[in-house]
Design a protein around this motif. Sequence first.
Motif, PDB file in Angstrom:
ATOM      1  N   ASP A   1     -37.581  23.081  -0.738  1.00 55.99           N
ATOM      2  CA  ASP A   1     -37.389  23.483  -2.134  1.00 55.99           C
ATOM      3  C   ASP A   1     -37.905  24.894  -2.432  1.00 55.99           C
ATOM      4  OD1 ASP A   1     -36.263  21.026  -2.772  1.00 55.99           O
ATOM      5  OD2 ASP A   1     -38.231  20.125  -3.188  1.00 55.99           O
ATOM      6  N   ASP A   2     -37.703  25.803  -1.491  1.00 56.67           N
ATOM      7  CA  ASP A   2     -38.209  27.153  -1.706  1.00 56.67           C
ATOM      8  C   ASP A   2     -37.386  27.876  -2.756  1.00 56.67           C
ATOM      9  OD1 ASP A   2     -40.242  26.894   0.156  1.00 56.67           O
ATOM     10  OD2 ASP A   2     -38.901  27.391   1.813  1.00 56.67           O
ATOM     11  N   LYS A   3     -38.094  28.541  -3.670  1.00 60.58           N
ATOM     12  CA  LYS A   3     -37.362  29.217  -4.743  1.00 60.58           C
ATOM     13  C   LYS A   3     -37.267  30.725  -4.554  1.00 60.58           C
ATOM     14  CE  LYS A   3     -41.282  29.100  -8.041  1.00 60.58           C
ATOM     15  NZ  LYS A   3     -42.296  28.263  -7.404  1.00 60.58           N
ATOM     16  N   TYR A   4     -37.820  31.242  -3.475  1.00 63.87           N
ATOM     17  CA  TYR A   4     -37.736  32.684  -3.240  1.00 63.87           C
ATOM     18  C   TYR A   4     -36.728  32.979  -2.144  1.00 63.87           C
ATOM     19  CZ  TYR A   4     -42.007  32.566  -5.927  1.00 63.87           C
ATOM     20  OH  TYR A   4     -42.923  32.348  -6.915  1.00 63.87           O
ATOM     21  N   SER A   5     -35.988  34.062  -2.333  1.00 65.41           N
ATOM     22  CA  SER A   5     -34.903  34.341  -1.386  1.00 65.41           C
ATOM     23  C   SER A   5     -35.425  34.809  -0.029  1.00 65.41           C
ATOM     24  CB  SER A   5     -33.932  35.366  -1.969  1.00 65.41           C
ATOM     25  OG  SER A   5     -34.583  36.571  -2.219  1.00 65.41           O
ATOM     26  N   VAL A   6     -36.679  35.254   0.052  1.00 68.68           N
ATOM     27  CA  VAL A   6     -37.201  35.646   1.374  1.00 68.68           C
ATOM     28  C   VAL A   6     -37.424  34.436   2.275  1.00 68.68           C
ATOM     29  CG1 VAL A   6     -38.375  37.736   0.543  1.00 68.68           C
ATOM     30  CG2 VAL A   6     -39.661  35.620   0.710  1.00 68.68           C
ATOM     31  N   CYS A   7     -37.563  33.269   1.667  1.00 71.81           N
ATOM     32  CA  CYS A   7     -37.858  32.071   2.443  1.00 71.81           C
ATOM     33  C   CYS A   7     -36.682  31.742   3.360  1.00 71.81           C
ATOM     34  CB  CYS A   7     -38.128  30.883   1.527  1.00 71.81           C
ATOM     35  SG  CYS A   7     -39.515  31.157   0.407  1.00 71.81           S
ATOM     36  N   GLY A   8     -36.976  31.491   4.593  1.00 76.61           N
ATOM     37  CA  GLY A   8     -35.923  31.160   5.545  1.00 76.61           C
ATOM     38  C   GLY A   8     -35.343  32.368   6.251  1.00 76.61           C
ATOM     39  N   ALA A   9     -35.807  33.568   5.896  1.00 80.37           N
ATOM     40  CA  ALA A   9     -35.308  34.770   6.572  1.00 80.37           C
ATOM     41  C   ALA A   9     -35.743  34.747   8.030  1.00 80.37           C
ATOM     42  CB  ALA A   9     -35.844  36.024   5.891  1.00 80.37           C
ATOM     43  N   LEU A  10     -34.889  35.296   8.885  1.00 77.99           N
ATOM     44  CA  LEU A  10     -35.188  35.294  10.314  1.00 77.99           C
ATOM     45  C   LEU A  10     -35.772  36.632  10.731  1.00 77.99           C
ATOM     46  CD1 LEU A  10     -31.910  33.583  11.548  1.00 77.99           C
ATOM     47  CD2 LEU A  10     -34.144  32.515  11.129  1.00 77.99           C
ATOM     48  N   LYS A  11     -36.531  36.585  11.791  1.00 81.20           N
ATOM     49  CA  LYS A  11     -37.094  37.781  12.404  1.00 81.20           C
ATOM     50  C   LYS A  11     -35.998  38.818  12.650  1.00 81.20           C
ATOM     51  CE  LYS A  11     -39.344  38.913  16.778  1.00 81.20           C
ATOM     52  NZ  LYS A  11     -39.925  38.339  17.987  1.00 81.20           N
ATOM     53  N   GLY A  12     -36.234  40.054  12.228  1.00 81.25           N
ATOM     54  CA  GLY A  12     -35.261  41.110  12.481  1.00 81.25           C
ATOM     55  C   GLY A  12     -34.136  41.194  11.465  1.00 81.25           C
ATOM     56  N   GLU A  13     -34.067  40.213  10.582  1.00 82.50           N
ATOM     57  CA  GLU A  13     -33.031  40.190   9.560  1.00 82.50           C
ATOM     58  C   GLU A  13     -33.478  41.071   8.384  1.00 82.50           C
ATOM     59  OE1 GLU A  13     -30.574  36.583   7.315  1.00 82.50           O
ATOM     60  OE2 GLU A  13     -32.605  36.237   7.983  1.00 82.50           O
ATOM     61  N   THR A  14     -32.535  41.759   7.750  1.00 82.09           N
ATOM     62  CA  THR A  14     -32.900  42.607   6.618  1.00 82.09           C
ATOM     63  C   THR A  14     -32.987  41.774   5.353  1.00 82.09           C
ATOM     64  OG1 THR A  14     -31.766  44.473   7.609  1.00 82.09           O
ATOM     65  CG2 THR A  14     -32.247  44.627   5.263  1.00 82.09           C
ATOM     66  N   ILE A  15     -34.135  41.826   4.717  1.00 83.44           N
ATOM     67  CA  ILE A  15     -34.310  41.145   3.438  1.00 83.44           C
ATOM     68  C   ILE A  15     -34.177  42.212   2.363  1.00 83.44           C
ATOM     69  CG2 ILE A  15     -35.971  39.956   1.960  1.00 83.44           C
ATOM     70  CD1 ILE A  15     -37.320  38.938   4.540  1.00 83.44           C
ATOM     71  N   ALA A  16     -33.287  42.008   1.423  1.00 79.84           N
ATOM     72  CA  ALA A  16     -33.171  42.914   0.283  1.00 79.84           C
ATOM     73  C   ALA A  16     -33.155  42.022  -0.941  1.00 79.84           C
ATOM     74  CB  ALA A  16     -31.902  43.741   0.389  1.00 79.84           C
TER      75      ALA A  16
END
Length: 155
Positions: free
Chosen positions: A93-108
Amino acid sequence: MLGLLFLVLFTPGVSESLCVSSDLEMSYTFCDSMAHAFMINLTPCNIINTSVWKAVLSWIPRSDISFLKIVFNVWYNGAKALHWKEVLCSGADDKYSVCGALKGETIATTFDIKGARIKFPKGNYNIIVQAFSDDSENNRIICLNITMIVTQDAF
Ligand SMILES: *[C@@H]1O[C@H](CO)[C@@H](O)[C@H](O)[C@H]1NC(C)=O
Ligand SMILES: *[C@@H]1O[C@H](CO)[C@@H](O)[C@H](O)[C@H]1NC(C)=O
């Protein structure tokens, strides 16, 4: 791909300005000696009459973010003023979009920071923000050393 255009690989030890205005000056460095693909921008650059700030974040994390815990330590004029921890991503139930990002992936991403109940008197603040990928705080993925100078008192 567009996100990459905004990314700068910061060199350790070099202080990056976050913002400068008539009542606020903010800059940051990384605590460790590694280079990070990380950029954050805060608007407005004011403390007075501001209760919500918009943050724009671009980041390529060095590890997967299935779990994310943020630890804040704030010093005010050299004295420890605040210690605060928060688990932002726990895998469910993560509410932040950074959650689940993978190593090396660009988070914007953009998010709001609400500080309505916090009063920041005039003075120098040193804010250490650490992010960990585990609850026991062994795996630090990033650490920012933020200098904030409030040059005017709110009335
Ligand atoms: C943060 O920066 C200040 C001033 O640049 C320095 O004195 C302090 O040791 C730094 N803290 C950490 C944890 O890197
Ligand atoms: C803050 O808001 C008050 C009341 O609306 C106004 O009088 C004052 O000029 C504002 N100060 C700044 C620095 O914007």
